[in-house]
Design an enzyme around this catalytic site. Structure first.
Site, PDB file in Angstrom:
ATOM      1  N   GLY A  76      35.633  33.081  44.096  1.00  0.00           N
ATOM      2  CA  GLY A  76      35.529  33.601  42.562  1.00  0.00           C
ATOM      3  C   GLY A  76      36.541  32.739  42.013  1.00  0.00           C
ATOM      4  O   GLY A  76      36.470  32.230  40.658  1.00  0.00           O
ATOM      5  N   THR A  77      37.600  32.460  42.595  1.00  0.00           N
ATOM      6  CA  THR A  77      38.771  31.587  41.998  1.00  0.00           C
ATOM      7  C   THR A  77      38.405  30.154  41.548  1.00  0.00           C
ATOM      8  O   THR A  77      38.685  29.723  40.180  1.00  0.00           O
ATOM      9  CB  THR A  77      40.157  31.823  42.791  1.00  0.00           C
ATOM     10  OG1 THR A  77      40.418  33.156  42.976  1.00  0.00           O
ATOM     11  CG2 THR A  77      41.256  31.210  42.190  1.00  0.00           C
ATOM     12  N   GLN A 186      33.660  41.520  39.513  1.00  0.00           N
ATOM     13  CA  GLN A 186      33.623  42.824  39.732  1.00  0.00           C
ATOM     14  C   GLN A 186      32.302  43.368  39.285  1.00  0.00           C
ATOM     15  O   GLN A 186      31.790  44.693  39.742  1.00  0.00           O
ATOM     16  CB  GLN A 186      34.764  43.755  39.388  1.00  0.00           C
ATOM     17  CG  GLN A 186      36.196  43.468  39.809  1.00  0.00           C
ATOM     18  CD  GLN A 186      36.240  44.011  41.306  1.00  0.00           C
ATOM     19  OE1 GLN A 186      35.336  44.779  41.655  1.00  0.00           O
ATOM     20  NE2 GLN A 186      37.192  43.417  42.011  1.00  0.00           N
ATOM     21  N   GLY A 207      31.392  36.437  47.016  1.00  0.00           N
ATOM     22  CA  GLY A 207      30.599  36.935  48.070  1.00  0.00           C
ATOM     23  C   GLY A 207      31.665  38.291  48.510  1.00  0.00           C
ATOM     24  O   GLY A 207      30.836  39.340  48.974  1.00  0.00           O
ATOM     25  N   CYS A 332      48.719  43.806  43.594  1.00  0.00           N
ATOM     26  CA  CYS A 332      48.563  42.111  43.193  1.00  0.00           C
ATOM     27  C   CYS A 332      49.774  41.364  43.419  1.00  0.00           C
ATOM     28  O   CYS A 332      49.869  40.352  43.666  1.00  0.00           O
ATOM     29  CB  CYS A 332      47.764  41.893  42.015  1.00  0.00           C
ATOM     30  SG  CYS A 332      46.161  42.515  42.148  1.00  0.00           S
TER      31      CYS A 332
HETATM   32  C1  LIG Z   1      38.465  39.039  43.485  1.00  0.00           C
HETATM   33  C2  LIG Z   1      38.413  38.775  42.126  1.00  0.00           C
HETATM   34  C3  LIG Z   1      38.636  37.304  41.629  1.00  0.00           C
HETATM   35  C4  LIG Z   1      38.779  36.313  43.036  1.00  0.00           C
HETATM   36  O1  LIG Z   1      37.696  36.107  43.621  1.00  0.00           O
HETATM   37  P1  LIG Z   1      37.963  35.180  45.149  1.00  0.00           P
HETATM   38  O2  LIG Z   1      36.513  35.051  45.706  1.00  0.00           O
HETATM   39  O3  LIG Z   1      38.896  36.147  46.049  1.00  0.00           O
HETATM   40  O4  LIG Z   1      38.851  34.192  44.678  1.00  0.00           O
HETATM   41  C5  LIG Z   1      38.527  36.932  40.545  1.00  0.00           C
HETATM   42  N1  LIG Z   1      38.302  37.578  39.622  1.00  0.00           N
HETATM   43  C6  LIG Z   1      37.974  39.203  39.776  1.00  0.00           C
HETATM   44  C7  LIG Z   1      37.766  40.075  38.664  1.00  0.00           C
HETATM   45  C8  LIG Z   1      38.274  39.658  41.167  1.00  0.00           C
HETATM   46  O5  LIG Z   1      38.138  40.933  41.257  1.00  0.00           O
END
Ligand SMILES: *Cc1c(COP(=O)(O)O)cnc(C)c1O
Length: 394
Positions: A76-77, A186, A207, A332
């Site tokens: 996600g990052t 989320q 994922g 966090c």
């Molecule tokens: C967990 C999360 C991320 C990061 O996702 P990763 O796959 O761990 O890098 C980004 N945004 C939100 C809102 C998240 O909860």
């Protein structure tokens, strides 16, 4: 589950989720015999390429996109960074970014870096939130200027579960020629999304937040939106993201999306009821406790509760002894005693922000687990309050 005490009670699903057994099962062949490179000319690799296509379609189906609009990333990052950096390269003459004070560190830190590393070449507006953690749409509208490149607004907040009106905000951006990105990590799998008729240019998902594997994410890029790759390389992902595909994880993510679509109804009925039962049980069972977040515009699985005059980390340690897993508001930034930036932005008082606990459920939770937690929490808080120098209650 016969005796919850023999197993962990996992209520930390916004941090990460259990990989669904069905997902593990579809991944295994790609960690064994099916090691072909999907870019190879031979059938052995080509078959794997077909499985990636199937996974891409399943992801697209869950979010109302077309397969061509889906690119696989490492997390996600990466998706968040890719979207924002692509926008900056698309409009190199513009210098303004809009985001919120409650974004995940993936967006928050990137924006901080863009200000600092570039010697304030970029200007960032961070929208305020009210006491319930909601955005003021008028403040957003006023922030949209000629110089604005992109607005990046999360779909749902990871700490409170609050859901933001991104559909409307995307349209307001589009009307002014401004790109719109949403971190939907989320939201995906918890609430129904349909990107087809929306003005969202970029969307990120991950994922491991929806019972898929870690280390795989997706960036949705709307058809027609100009895109500059973050990782140039081979021709993978049609030249939009280099690097040999993480085949096992991609196939696993496809399965996870299929399961999420099938479980959506349950998430919004049974899981939501469990969450409400937990929330009501804790708020009524513990004096001077309060909900952080919006009462209704919220993900069905999340509740964030402050227990006044106690330390979140201390609460977690005691919960841990009862095998209950959750997160505190400072999770966090573990190691620091700073309360979460999200709760601070909401103006949650110091004494409450420190004692905040986030419970995030999933379809794997049971009513028995909820009742167990509702029973265990009040004595933990009572014990800690007795030792607290700030506690003046009874
Ligand atoms: C967990 C999360 C991320 C990061 O996702 P990763 O796959 O761990 O890098 C980004 N945004 C939100 C809102 C998240 O909860």
């Amino acid at each position: 589950m016969t005796n919850v005490r023999d197993e962990i009670v996992y209520m930390d699903n916004n941090a990460t989720t259990m990989v669904a057994p069905e997902v593990v099962e579809v991944m295994i062949p790609y960690l064994g015999n099916l090691y072909g490179n999907p870019s190879s000319m031979h059938t052995f690799g080509g078959l794997v390429g077909q499985d990636i296509s199937d996974a891409r379609r399943k992801v697209a189906d869950l979010i109302g996109a077309t397969p061509e609009e889906v690119i696989f990333t490492s997390c996600g990052t990466e998706s968040d960074s890719t979207a924002i950096l692509s926008a900056l390269r698309t409009f190199p003459e513009k210098r303004h970014i809009i985001t919120t004070r409650v974004e995940h560190p993936a967006v928050k830190s990137l924006c901080e870096n863009l200000e600092m590393v570039t010697g304030h070449k970029y200007r960032v507006t961070r929208l305020k939130v009210d006491a319930e953690g909601m955005i003021d749409i008028d403040e957003y509208e006023a922030a949209l200027t000629e110089d604005t490149v992109i607005a990046s607004i999360m779909w749902a907040n990871n700490e409170t579960g609050n859901i933001y009106p991104v559909e409307k905000m995307a349209t307001m951006a589009k009307q002014r020629g401004i790109l719109f990105h949403t971190d939907a990590v989320q939201a995906v799998g918890k609430i129904p999304l349909d990107l087809k008729n929306l003005d969202i240019d970029f969307l990120s998902l991950s994922g491991h937040k929806l019972h898929g594997p870690k280390g795989v994410g997706v960036l949705y890029i709307k058809r027609g939106t100009h895109f500059v790759p973050f990782l140039p390389g081979g021709h993978q992902e049609h030249g939009r993201r280099g690097g040999t595909e993480n085949v096992a994880s991609i196939v696993g993510l496809g399965k996870a999306c299929e399961l999420a679509a099938a479980n959506m109804e349950e998430e919004n009925t049974r899981v939501k009821r469990l969450r409400d039962r937990l929330e009501e049980g804790l708020l009524s069972g513990v004096s001077q406790s309060r909900l952080n977040g919006h009462k209704t515009d919220r993900l069905p699985n999340t509740t964030n509760i402050s227990f006044e005059f106690v330390e979140g980390e201390a609460i977690l340690l005691h919960m841990n002894q009862h095998k209950i897993c959750a997160s505190s508001g400072s999770a966090c930034t573990s190691g620091s005693l700073e309360p979460s930036h999200v709760l601070r932005a909401m103006g949650v008082p110091f004494t409450a922000a420190h004692g905040s606990i986030r419970f995030s459920l999933s379809t794997y939770n049971s009513e028995e687990e909820i009742d167990y937690v509702v029973e265990k929490m009040p004595p933990i808080i009572e014990l800690l309050r007795k030792m607290s120098p700030f506690w003046k209650g009874n």
